[in-house]
Enzyme design. Structure first.
Site, PDB file in Angstrom:
ATOM      1  N   ASP A 250       0.836  -1.202   0.000  1.00 37.00           N
ATOM      2  CA  ASP A 250       0.000   0.000   0.000  1.00 37.00           C
ATOM      3  C   ASP A 250       0.869   1.249   0.000  1.00 37.00           C
ATOM      4  O   ASP A 250       2.101   1.175  -0.098  1.00 37.00           O
ATOM      5  CB  ASP A 250      -0.984  -0.013   1.176  1.00 37.00           C
ATOM      6  CG  ASP A 250      -0.293  -0.225   2.503  1.00 37.00           C
ATOM      7  OD1 ASP A 250       0.707   0.481   2.769  1.00 37.00           O
ATOM      8  OD2 ASP A 250      -0.742  -1.079   3.288  1.00 37.00           O
ATOM      9  N   LYS A 272      -4.920   2.259   0.143  1.00 39.23           N
ATOM     10  CA  LYS A 272      -4.884   2.677   1.536  1.00 39.23           C
ATOM     11  C   LYS A 272      -4.629   4.164   1.679  1.00 39.23           C
ATOM     12  O   LYS A 272      -4.006   4.602   2.644  1.00 39.23           O
ATOM     13  CB  LYS A 272      -3.844   1.877   2.332  1.00 39.23           C
ATOM     14  CG  LYS A 272      -4.197   0.403   2.496  1.00 39.23           C
ATOM     15  CD  LYS A 272      -5.374   0.215   3.401  1.00 39.23           C
ATOM     16  CE  LYS A 272      -5.623  -1.253   3.701  1.00 39.23           C
ATOM     17  NZ  LYS A 272      -6.773  -1.466   4.575  1.00 39.23           N
TER      18      LYS A 272
END
Length: 475
Positions: A250, A272
């Site tokens: 992420d 994210k």
């Protein structure tokens, strides 16, 4: 290539060391590790060597100056004195007798040189600069230390134990090679590294029984990537990053760390970013299961530590429910790594006797935290993901009893070359951030320990103590 790398078997063979000081002792200890019989020639010897003689029956000492006949029936010779003429004489006599000779720190007088050694017996790695820069060779060896854990020796012993069985099972050499490549880079190796000997033996036996390219279920590595600086990765993290088939990562994983993942691994970005997840958490959990069930080694790479605001627990719960093997590798969490690089100790006898980590995510323009507990004196508060909620954070801390002049700092992209530190107070920090836009990830630190930043900052980054027009950032 100026030298041919070879490994010489000197077990139970007679070797000569000329010299009795510190350098000679170092070479003698190395020969002892190779199980040689050692004959020392020197008019005098050090106390350390005297003690070594008492401890080891395979070392003998002749208290004489070197003579060519000392070389008789010797497998090799090492000259380790600080007398150049003696060293030259040993070299000349050994060359004449056809005996390999090493003269410490003088490659011109050597017929062989001693490399820098990484010992993972029975695995041995030798690194040499050809005598031009022994220090550089040692530095390269130290890098290899990080890539080759000590358990590789045990792995080699397992391979030796099963070698005949594997040869009998696979007639063709290519099939044997494929089998060992899978075993030595996959779950079997990780079981050995983790000390799970019976599980490793069972796994290898099962793979031999199947004797096909179909292997059991894959595995997931839940790895903490730390706060950003690649040098803060653990040895285990680096090893698993190099053997993954797929990496799921992420935004909090820095590009420098992602570059260290095995180059041919498939990369899957799951976002994210606040309110903009490329995949929701449940979908990430399902993806981990799917890939592992396909037999892949899946690296789930997370910034910081996977168990501190990383939702790692949720992911391995799902894996456990589906009976997927997994490992968890801790990482240096942002609170520890970023504070250290900012020169802000999280605890200090004079300033803070406790420390608390919280997440500062806004929900409906509020932050749901135990404010009375956070507003206790002599405590450091570390706030993850608090950039957007910093105004509410500071307001609530003041409202629940902390002084408006309590020191506070925000650190941008800590531990990386883009690190930036802004300091102020609970009263001034929101305005400081408003006037100085920051790039995530950021970390907020509140407490008297922030006062130490200007004194203890050591990392080469942008550091900006600031306040409002009415006064300094903090007293």
């Amino acid at each position: 290539m100026d030298y041919l790398p070879v490994f010489l078997n000197i077990k139970q063979r007679d070797c000569l060391v000329v010299g009795g000081g510190e350098i000679a002792v170092r070479k003698i200890r190395l020969l002892l590790r190779a199980h040689a019989r050692i004959h020392v020639v020197s008019p005098a010897i050090s106390e350390e060597l005297s003690n070594l003689l008492l401890q080891s029956p395979v070392i003998t000492h002749t208290a004489e100056s070197f003579r060519p006949d000392h070389l008789q029936d010797r497998a090799l010779a090492i000259a380790a004195t600080n007398d150049h003429e003696v060293n030259r004489a040993v070299s000349a006599a050994a060359r004449k007798a056809g005996i390999p000779v090493n003269v410490v720190d003088n490659p011109d007088l050597c017929t062989f040189i001693m490399p820098s050694i990484l010992d993972r017996s029975p695995i041995i790695v030798a690194v040499s600069s050809g005598g031009t820069s022994p220090i550089l060779a040692r530095l390269l060896r130290s890098r290899l230390e990080a890539l080759i854990p000590s358990a590789y020796g045990r792995l080699a012993e397992y391979a030796a134990r099963f070698r005949d069985k594997v040869r009998q099972r696979f007639i063709h050499q290519e099939n044997r090679r494929f089998f060992w490549e899978r075993m030595l880079q996959g779950p079997f190796a990780e079981m050995v590294f983790a000390g799970r000997d019976q599980a490793a033996q069972d796994y290898l036996s099962e793979a031999l029984e199947n004797s096909t390219d179909q292997f059991p279920t894959g595995e997931v590595y839940l790895v903490g990537a730390g706060p950003g600086d690649p040098d803060l990765l653990t040895f285990r993290a680096m090893r698993l990053m190099q053997q993954a088939d797929v990496v799921i990562y992420d935004r909090l994983v820095s590009p420098a760390i992602l570059d260290m993942v095995r180059q041919d691994a498939t990369r899957i970005y799951v976002g994210k970013v606040r309110n903009q997840h490329t995949l929701p958490q449940t979908s990430i959990n399902e993806l981990l299961v799917k890939l592992a069930q396909e037999g892949k080694h899946v690296l789930r790479l997370k910034g910081g530590d996977p168990f501190i605001f990383g939702r790692g627990g949720e992911e391995i719960e799902t894996l456990s429910q589906h009976h997927i093997p997994f490992q968890v590798v801790p990482g240096i969490t942002a609170a520890s790594g970023v504070a250290s690089y900012a020169g802000i100790p999280l605890t200090h006898r004079d300033h803070a006797q406790s420390c608390v980590f919280v997440t500062g995510h806004l929900k409906d323009n509020t932050i749901q935290l135990d404010w009375p507990a956070l507003a206790r004196p002599n405590q450091t508060i570390v706030v993850y993901m608090g950039l957007l909620g910093v105004t509410e954070l500071c307001r609530q801390l003041i409202a629940h009893g902390l002084q408006a002049t309590t020191p506070a700092a925000i650190v941008q992209q800590g531990t990386t070359p883009n690190q930036r530190v802004l300091t102020g107070t609970l009263e001034t920090l929101p305005d400081i951030i408003q006037q100085n836009p920051l790039k995530p990830p950021t970390l907020i630190i509140v407490g008297n320990v922030v006062k130490l930043h200007q004194k203890l900052a050591w990392f080469n980054s942008t550091s900006e103590p600031m306040g409002t027009s009415s006064g300094p950032g903090y007293p």
